[in-house]
Design an enzyme around this catalytic site. Structure first.
Site, mmCIF file in Angstrom:
data_model
loop_
_atom_site.group_PDB
_atom_site.id
_atom_site.type_symbol
_atom_site.label_atom_id
_atom_site.label_comp_id
_atom_site.label_asym_id
_atom_site.label_seq_id
_atom_site.Cartn_x
_atom_site.Cartn_y
_atom_site.Cartn_z
ATOM 1 C CB VAL A 69 -2.411 1.840 -2.659
ATOM 2 C CG1 VAL A 69 -1.191 1.099 -3.193
ATOM 3 C CG2 VAL A 69 -3.647 1.502 -3.497
ATOM 4 N N GLY A 91 -1.337 2.864 2.668
ATOM 5 C CA GLY A 91 -1.633 3.931 3.610
ATOM 6 C C GLY A 91 -1.728 5.295 2.958
ATOM 7 C CB SER A 123 2.144 6.373 -2.858
ATOM 8 O OG SER A 123 0.963 5.730 -2.420
ATOM 9 C CG ASP A 125 1.839 6.537 0.964
ATOM 10 O OD1 ASP A 125 0.983 6.751 0.069
ATOM 11 O OD2 ASP A 125 2.542 5.504 0.990
ATOM 12 N N PRO A 146 -10.506 -1.968 -4.183
ATOM 13 C CG PRO A 146 -12.118 -1.445 -2.600
ATOM 14 C CD PRO A 146 -10.863 -0.921 -3.216
ATOM 15 C CG HIS A 187 -8.560 5.209 -5.871
ATOM 16 N ND1 HIS A 187 -8.448 4.478 -7.032
ATOM 17 C CD2 HIS A 187 -9.871 5.169 -5.547
ATOM 18 C CE1 HIS A 187 -9.644 4.014 -7.397
ATOM 19 N NE2 HIS A 187 -10.524 4.440 -6.504
ATOM 20 C CG ASP A 188 -2.683 8.684 -0.961
ATOM 21 O OD1 ASP A 188 -1.701 8.074 -1.438
ATOM 22 O OD2 ASP A 188 -2.592 9.475 -0.005
#
Length: 246
Positions: free
Chosen positions: A53, A55, A59, A57, A146, A49-50
């Site tokens: 979204v 790349g 986030s 990073d 997805p 999941h990181d």
């Protein structure tokens, strides 16, 4: 161990600046998975999941601030992603030895690999050198991840948009191929991979050949970890996962 490099990432990135980083992360992740085996899958999913979204990073670890609404509240994440506390723990241990050196993004990538190892899965060398993001976007998470309701084409498009092949998609999505083959206990987005479509043969091949699946899964994880990483030294390792997520 052989050097693995991809773009500006390198498996030897911390060999000089923090040579004990991988050992520290590995110990923390192995302990967490032994304590709760389900955590292994959760950490792999967190890395997934990181990366999907903006790349790989880190986030996904960022909580909402006054300047942005982050990814944790996005529909595919809310109430479902977990394991951030394990990443916090690994980050804290690394920081105690190598302050502001190892990024949360890299810890996520290594944690995913070490989770699979702790569960008896394949080993792969993780390219390193990702820089942490200082912002996150709920909107991007809802657009790029997805959804569980994805049909075959929708799922294929989501992976293709990230530069991943159909084989990567099947290897990452299937997980336990035997469950998929029995058509039960699965999300719709996984079920569509074995429903008379173009990926049925790949699923069957993986189900009948665990070694082939392990190799494909390892390669898919490396490919996923190479999605649009931020590189360079600015902000590398500065963000603390423990200080930025709920």
């Amino acid at each position: 161990m052989a050097l693995v490099a991809s773009g500006q990432l390198s498996s030897m990135f911390y060999d000089t600046s923090c040579p004990v980083a991988l050992d520290i992360i590995g110990s923390a992740i192995t302990a967490a998975v032994r304590n709760e085996p389900r955590m292994g899958a959760s950490l792999v999913r967190l890395h997934f999941h990181d990366c999907f979204v903006d790349g790989c990073d880190g986030s996904v670890l960022l909580a909402d601030t006054g300047s942005f609404v982050g990814e944790q509240g996005a529909a595919p994440n809310t109430g479902s992603i977990r394991g951030m506390n394990v990443i916090d723990n690994a980050k804290t241990q690394v920081e105690a030895v190598c302050k502001q050196t190892v990024s949360c993004a890299d810890i996520l990538a290594v944690a995913a690999r070490d989770s699979i190892l702790a569960l008896g899965g394949p080993f792969w060398i993780v390219p390193l050198g990702r820089r942490d993001s200082t912002t996150a976007s709920k909107r991007n998470a809802e657009n790029d991840l997805p959804p569980p309701s994805s049909d075959h084409q929708g799922l294929t498009d989501k992976f293709s948009n990230k530069g991943l092949s159909v084989t990567d998609m099947v290897a990452l999505s299937v997980g336990l191929q035997s469950l998929l083959s029995k058509k039960k206990g699965l999300l719709h987005s996984d079920q569509v991979l074995f429903n008379g479509g173009g990926t049925d043969n790949t699923v069957r091949s993986f189900a009948s050949n665990p070694a082939a699946f392990g190799s494909a899964f390892a390669m898919a994880m490396v490919n996923m970890g190479n999605i649009a990483p931020k590189t360079g030294t600015r902000n590398l390792g500065v963000a603390s996962a423990g200080a930025t997520h709920e």
